[in-house]
Design a protein around this motif. Structure first.
Motif, mmCIF file in Angstrom:
data_model
loop_
_atom_site.group_PDB
_atom_site.id
_atom_site.type_symbol
_atom_site.label_atom_id
_atom_site.label_comp_id
_atom_site.label_asym_id
_atom_site.label_seq_id
_atom_site.Cartn_x
_atom_site.Cartn_y
_atom_site.Cartn_z
ATOM 1 N N GLN A 14 0.838 -1.202 0.000
ATOM 2 C CA GLN A 14 0.000 0.000 0.000
ATOM 3 C C GLN A 14 0.875 1.256 0.000
ATOM 4 O O GLN A 14 1.974 1.255 0.556
ATOM 5 N N PRO A 15 0.382 2.348 -0.605
ATOM 6 C CA PRO A 15 1.155 3.596 -0.611
ATOM 7 C C PRO A 15 1.445 4.082 0.811
ATOM 8 O O PRO A 15 0.586 3.977 1.697
ATOM 9 N N ALA A 16 2.653 4.578 1.016
ATOM 10 C CA ALA A 16 3.059 5.082 2.328
ATOM 11 C C ALA A 16 4.133 6.145 2.152
ATOM 12 O O ALA A 16 4.989 6.040 1.282
ATOM 13 N N MET A 17 4.090 7.150 3.009
ATOM 14 C CA MET A 17 5.157 8.144 3.027
ATOM 15 C C MET A 17 6.362 7.510 3.709
ATOM 16 O O MET A 17 6.218 6.791 4.705
ATOM 17 N N VAL A 18 7.548 7.762 3.193
ATOM 18 C CA VAL A 18 8.764 7.227 3.782
ATOM 19 C C VAL A 18 8.950 7.825 5.173
ATOM 20 O O VAL A 18 8.815 9.032 5.358
ATOM 21 N N ASP A 19 9.255 6.973 6.153
ATOM 22 C CA ASP A 19 9.505 7.431 7.517
ATOM 23 C C ASP A 19 10.960 7.872 7.615
ATOM 24 O O ASP A 19 11.880 7.056 7.523
ATOM 25 N N VAL A 20 11.185 9.173 7.773
ATOM 26 C CA VAL A 20 12.542 9.699 7.860
ATOM 27 C C VAL A 20 12.929 10.063 9.299
ATOM 28 O O VAL A 20 13.968 10.676 9.522
ATOM 29 N N SER A 21 12.114 9.642 10.256
ATOM 30 C CA SER A 21 12.364 10.045 11.647
ATOM 31 C C SER A 21 13.712 9.571 12.174
ATOM 32 O O SER A 21 14.301 10.234 13.030
ATOM 33 N N GLY A 22 14.234 8.465 11.679
ATOM 34 C CA GLY A 22 15.517 7.956 12.142
ATOM 35 C C GLY A 22 16.710 8.484 11.368
ATOM 36 O O GLY A 22 17.859 8.166 11.704
ATOM 37 N N LYS A 23 16.481 9.289 10.340
ATOM 38 C CA LYS A 23 17.578 9.796 9.514
ATOM 39 C C LYS A 23 18.188 11.054 10.122
ATOM 40 O O LYS A 23 17.515 11.813 10.815
ATOM 41 N N GLY A 24 19.456 11.270 9.824
ATOM 42 C CA GLY A 24 20.137 12.464 10.296
ATOM 43 C C GLY A 24 19.888 13.647 9.376
ATOM 44 O O GLY A 24 19.593 13.489 8.195
ATOM 45 N N VAL A 25 20.015 14.834 9.916
ATOM 46 C CA VAL A 25 19.861 16.065 9.154
ATOM 47 C C VAL A 25 21.166 16.329 8.400
ATOM 48 O O VAL A 25 22.243 16.300 8.990
ATOM 49 N N THR A 26 21.064 16.549 7.099
ATOM 50 C CA THR A 26 22.225 16.880 6.281
ATOM 51 C C THR A 26 21.858 18.009 5.332
ATOM 52 O O THR A 26 20.687 18.259 5.054
ATOM 53 N N TYR A 27 22.892 18.659 4.818
ATOM 54 C CA TYR A 27 22.715 19.701 3.808
ATOM 55 C C TYR A 27 22.511 19.003 2.470
ATOM 56 O O TYR A 27 23.293 18.122 2.095
ATOM 57 N N ARG A 28 21.478 19.369 1.739
ATOM 58 C CA ARG A 28 21.114 18.696 0.498
ATOM 59 C C ARG A 28 20.881 19.713 -0.611
ATOM 60 O O ARG A 28 20.292 20.765 -0.373
ATOM 61 N N VAL A 29 21.345 19.367 -1.800
ATOM 62 C CA VAL A 29 21.175 20.221 -2.977
ATOM 63 C C VAL A 29 20.774 19.323 -4.139
ATOM 64 O O VAL A 29 21.337 18.242 -4.319
ATOM 65 N N ALA A 30 19.809 19.775 -4.923
ATOM 66 C CA ALA A 30 19.431 19.060 -6.146
ATOM 67 C C ALA A 30 19.313 20.071 -7.279
ATOM 68 O O ALA A 30 18.845 21.203 -7.083
ATOM 69 N N VAL A 31 19.744 19.643 -8.465
ATOM 70 C CA VAL A 31 19.665 20.468 -9.669
ATOM 71 C C VAL A 31 18.918 19.665 -10.725
ATOM 72 O O VAL A 31 19.267 18.514 -10.996
#
Length: 161
Positions: A17-34
C-alpha cells in the motif's frame, strides 16, 4: 528482468500500500538538487526574444517562468502526494536561450532529513509549462522535450549526470 517486490519501492509499505517514507531515524544533512527542463521554441517564438527575454501581453516570459518555478518548488508536496513538506533554504531558477531551446535549471537547497530532487524537478517542469503557456499565442509548436535530474548531494548517495 524480474519484477521488483513492493519492498523495493520506498513508497509502498510491506503490504504493497502507498506510504510516506519514515525519515524520523535519519540524520539532518545539507542537500542540494539540480534539475533541468528544455523547451523547443520555434523560430516564430525566438524572433520575439529581446534583451534576454520574450515580451508578451502577459509580461516577460522568462521572468514569469522563474517566479513560477520557485513557487512550484515550494508547493511540491501539494502536487506530489507522498513528498515530505520541506523548509527550503534556497531555490534558484535560471533560464537561458541555447540555439532553439529554452534551457531551465532549477537548483534547490535544504538542510533536512530528505532530499530536494522532487522540488527541483517540479520547479523546472512548471517553469517549462509557464514558458509554453505564455508563448502559445505565437504558436503551439513548442515542445517540452526533456526534464531530468542533473545532480543531487546529501543523504545516502550523491548523483551527478
Amino acid at each position: 528482468m524480474s519484477n521488483p517486490s513492493s519492498s523495493d519501492f520506498t513508497h509502498l509499505d510491506s503490504s504493497g500500500q502507498p506510504a510516506m517514507v519514515d525519515v524520523s531515524g535519519k540524520g539532518v544533512t545539507y542537500r542540494v538538487a539540480v534539475a533541468e527542463s528544455r523547451v523547443f521554441l520555434p523560430a516564430l517564438v525566438r524572433e520575439q526574444f529581446k534583451d534576454h527575454d520574450i515580451q508578451t501581453r502577459k509580461g516577460a516570459v522568462f521572468q514569469t517562468a522563474i517566479i513560477a518555478g520557485i513557487m512550484a518548488a515550494k508547493k511540491t508536496p501539494d502536487l506530489i502526494p507522498l513528498c515530505h513538506t520541506l523548509l527550503l533554504d534556497g531555490c534558484d531558477v535560471q533560464i537561458q536561450l541555447e540555439d532553439e531551446e529554452a534551457v531551465i535549471r532549477c537548483t534547490v537547497k535544504t538542510t533536512g532529513k530528505t532530499g530536494v530532487e522532487m522540488e527541483a524537478l517540479t520547479g523546472a517542469s512548471v517553469a517549462a509549462l509557464t514558458i509554453y503557456d505564455m508563448c502559445k499565442a505565437f504558436t503551439h509548436d513548442m515542445v517540452i522535450r526533456q526534464t531530468h535530474l542533473i545532480s543531487k548531494t546529501g543523504g545516502k548517495q550523491d548523483f551527478e549526470r
